[in-house]
Design a protein around this motif. Structure first.
Motif: not given
Length: 173
Positions: A15-29, A87-93, A133-137
């Motif tokens: 619905g958003s047109g597939g455009i990613a607006i990255a805010d980042g995941p925030g504090d992982p605690t 590198a997905l470990k960087d993309s997820v940031k 969710d497992d992959l994301y975590v």
């Protein structure tokens, strides 16, 4: 429940047109644990929980296993990238949880004058879709260096609620 979250995230992405607006995941605690064993951060995003003795939550362990069965061929060992996939470990940031779900479900195509990168859609592949969710975590733990490159040697056990959700997503009765 997983399938419903996945479908909603995919609809938002499309619905958003597939455009990613990255805010980042925030504090992982980790601040809250769900019945299925999933830990959530203060924003309600899935996150990891690693005990002082090195025991990882089930989602981090499962994410490690799923990553190495379906993602590492393109994205390199432990999310570190390759010559043809980031590198997905960087993309997820920098990628929000919703954006991550959308890209994994719907795929992505990046074309420039130098190269063409194509991430195939995995939304119809239950071996990936049922474990997003497992992959994301797992990748979130890698992105913050909370977990290194090794296979987790100590893990929480998979609980009954997780097993039921997994069976339902995989179409088992």
């Amino acid at each position: 429940m997983r399938k419903i979250c996945f479908v909603i995230a995919a609809m938002i992405f499309v619905g958003s047109g597939g455009i990613a607006i990255a805010d980042g995941p925030g504090d992982p605690t980790a601040v809250k644990k769900e019945d299925d064993g999933k830990w959530l951060d203060k924003e309600g995003n899935p996150t990891y929980k690693i005990s002082a003795d090195g025991t990882v939550d089930w989602f981090t362990y499962s994410g490690y296993r799923r990553y190495h069965s379906d993602c590492h061929v393109c994205h390199g060992p432990d999310g570190m990238g390759s010559t043809y996939a980031p590198a997905l470990k960087d993309s997820v940031k920098t990628m929000s949880y919703g954006d991550f779900l959308g890209v994994v479900a719907s795929g992505r195509k990046n074309i420039s004058t130098a190269q063409e990168n194509v991430m195939p859609a995995f939304g119809d592949n239950p071996n990936v879709a049922c474990y997003m969710d497992d992959l994301y975590v797992y990748l979130r733990a890698r992105s913050t260096e909370a977990w290194g490159r090794q296979r987790p040697s100590k893990k929480e056990e998979k609980n009954e609620a997780y097993t039921k959700a997994e069976d339902a997503c995989m179409g088992k009765k």
